[in-house]
Write a protein that holds these residues in place. Structure first.
Motif, short mmCIF file in Angstrom:
data_model
loop_
_atom_site.label_atom_id
_atom_site.label_comp_id
_atom_site.label_asym_id
_atom_site.label_seq_id
_atom_site.Cartn_x
_atom_site.Cartn_y
_atom_site.Cartn_z
N GLY A 101 0.85 -1.39 0.09
CA GLY A 101 0.03 0.13 -0.06
C GLY A 101 1.02 1.16 0.01
O GLY A 101 2.07 1.18 0.01
N GLU A 102 0.34 2.26 -0.14
CA GLU A 102 1.17 3.58 -0.31
C GLU A 102 0.77 4.29 1.09
O GLU A 102 -0.33 4.31 1.72
CB GLU A 102 0.25 4.57 -1.34
CG GLU A 102 0.78 3.88 -2.69
CD GLU A 102 2.13 4.03 -3.16
OE1 GLU A 102 2.93 4.97 -2.68
OE2 GLU A 102 2.49 2.98 -3.61
N LEU A 103 1.86 4.90 1.46
CA LEU A 103 1.87 5.72 2.81
C LEU A 103 0.90 7.00 2.32
O LEU A 103 0.66 7.54 1.65
CB LEU A 103 2.93 6.10 3.10
CG LEU A 103 3.96 4.95 3.88
CD1 LEU A 103 5.36 5.55 4.30
CD2 LEU A 103 3.19 4.52 5.05
N PRO A 104 -0.16 7.37 3.38
CA PRO A 104 -1.05 8.40 3.13
C PRO A 104 -0.30 9.68 3.20
O PRO A 104 0.98 9.90 3.62
CB PRO A 104 -2.01 8.36 4.23
CG PRO A 104 -1.45 7.74 5.29
CD PRO A 104 -0.40 6.57 4.55
N ASP A 105 -0.55 10.67 2.53
CA ASP A 105 -0.10 11.96 2.69
C ASP A 105 -0.13 12.69 3.85
O ASP A 105 -1.11 12.22 4.85
CB ASP A 105 -0.90 13.29 1.78
CG ASP A 105 -0.74 12.79 0.40
OD1 ASP A 105 0.22 12.21 -0.03
OD2 ASP A 105 -1.68 13.02 -0.28
N LEU A 106 0.78 13.43 4.29
CA LEU A 106 0.60 13.94 5.69
C LEU A 106 -0.45 14.74 5.99
O LEU A 106 -1.03 15.37 5.07
CB LEU A 106 2.00 14.84 5.76
CG LEU A 106 3.41 14.23 5.84
CD1 LEU A 106 4.45 15.17 6.15
CD2 LEU A 106 3.36 13.17 7.09
N PRO A 107 -1.15 14.96 7.18
CA PRO A 107 -2.27 15.61 7.41
C PRO A 107 -2.28 16.93 6.96
O PRO A 107 -1.34 17.59 7.15
CB PRO A 107 -2.58 15.45 8.88
CG PRO A 107 -1.35 15.01 9.30
CD PRO A 107 -0.40 14.61 8.39
N SER A 108 -3.50 17.45 6.47
CA SER A 108 -3.52 18.78 6.07
C SER A 108 -4.88 19.25 6.51
O SER A 108 -5.72 19.97 5.88
CB SER A 108 -3.52 18.83 4.51
OG SER A 108 -4.50 18.26 3.79
N ASP A 109 -5.26 18.53 7.80
CA ASP A 109 -6.71 19.00 8.34
C ASP A 109 -6.77 20.26 8.82
O ASP A 109 -6.03 20.64 9.63
CB ASP A 109 -6.76 17.58 9.38
CG ASP A 109 -8.10 17.92 10.21
OD1 ASP A 109 -8.92 18.68 9.83
OD2 ASP A 109 -8.23 16.76 10.94
N PRO A 135 -1.29 2.37 5.86
CA PRO A 135 -1.82 1.17 5.06
C PRO A 135 -2.33 -0.12 6.04
O PRO A 135 -1.39 -0.26 7.09
CB PRO A 135 -0.71 0.89 4.19
CG PRO A 135 0.23 1.90 3.98
CD PRO A 135 0.04 2.75 5.42
N GLU A 136 -3.22 -0.84 5.52
CA GLU A 136 -3.64 -1.71 6.64
C GLU A 136 -2.51 -3.09 7.28
O GLU A 136 -2.67 -3.18 8.22
CB GLU A 136 -4.78 -2.67 5.80
CG GLU A 136 -5.42 -3.78 6.69
CD GLU A 136 -6.19 -3.16 7.92
OE1 GLU A 136 -6.48 -3.98 8.79
OE2 GLU A 136 -6.59 -1.82 7.81
N ARG A 137 -1.64 -3.49 6.26
CA ARG A 137 -0.74 -4.26 6.66
C ARG A 137 0.31 -3.58 7.55
O ARG A 137 0.70 -4.26 8.61
CB ARG A 137 -0.10 -5.23 5.48
CG ARG A 137 1.11 -6.21 6.28
CD ARG A 137 1.40 -7.13 4.94
NE ARG A 137 2.18 -6.39 4.03
CZ ARG A 137 2.69 -7.16 3.20
NH1 ARG A 137 2.94 -8.54 3.14
NH2 ARG A 137 3.52 -6.58 2.31
#
Length: 192
Positions: A101-109, A135-137
């Motif tokens: 899986g791909e790591l998510p982008d850093l939060p921009s919340d 990512p799930e795994r």
């Protein structure tokens, strides 16, 4: 057998082996919430976590005649049973992703409040959010290692992956969490 507060888990387990359903009920009431937390950390699905814990207790009852005669610590025994059942659930449902899986982008919340005091509870909440974004795994390996305190060898065996894959997933998780926390601290310092 009515479970008094002084009744130990070992005594209840022994009574369960003898077929006393009240002992099963007492163990269930004592450990249910904690065991659901264990399953939830691994499954990330509240209903599935509750089902897993209920299956563990059902199997305790149906297999009471073949349970070990002496268990040094009932709590860890139940935790391991729930952990194993959770891993079986993931395997059987094919929910364990095969790719990284791909790591998510850093939060921009935008809901991050600039200048807000960084309290331990808030940091904990944000850390859990970051872990949930892995990512799930990667999330599963991280939770097994850091929350469930499993060794890399135990994780590899439980997930049927190599120890090197476990190490790689832990490296990815640490890298993302460091970046994420650095980003949060940067926002706080910028707006202080």
């Amino acid at each position: 057998m009515r479970s008094a507060p002084s009744t130990t888990d070992s005594e209840l387990f022994s009574a369960l082996r003898q077929g006393q359903s009240s002992a099963l009920d007492a163990l269930f009431r004592r450990h249910y919430v904690d065991l659901c937390r264990v399953a939830l950390r691994l499954l990330n699905d509240e209903a599935a976590a509750e089902d897993v814990v209920q299956v563990v207790f059902t199997k305790l009852w149906t297999r009471r005649d073949t349970l070990p005669a002496h268990i040094p610590a009932v709590g860890p025994y139940l935790r391991r049973s729930v952990r194993n059942r959770s891993l079986n659930y993931l395997r059987d449902r094919s929910r364990l992703p095969l790719d990284d899986g791909e790591l998510p982008d850093l939060p921009s919340d935008p809901s991050l409040q600039p200048g807000a005091a960084l309290e331990a509870e808030e940091l904990q909440r944000r850390l859990h959010q970051a872990i949930d974004r892995l990512p799930e795994r990667c999330r599963l390996v991280f939770v097994m290692a850091k929350v469930e305190e499993m060794s890399h060898q135990e994780i590899a065996a439980g997930l049927n992956i190599s120890v090197k894959t476990v190490e790689n997933q832990m490296t990815r998780a640490y890298k993302f969490l460091r970046q994420w926390l650095a980003f949060i601290l940067f926002l706080i310092v910028q707006n202080a």
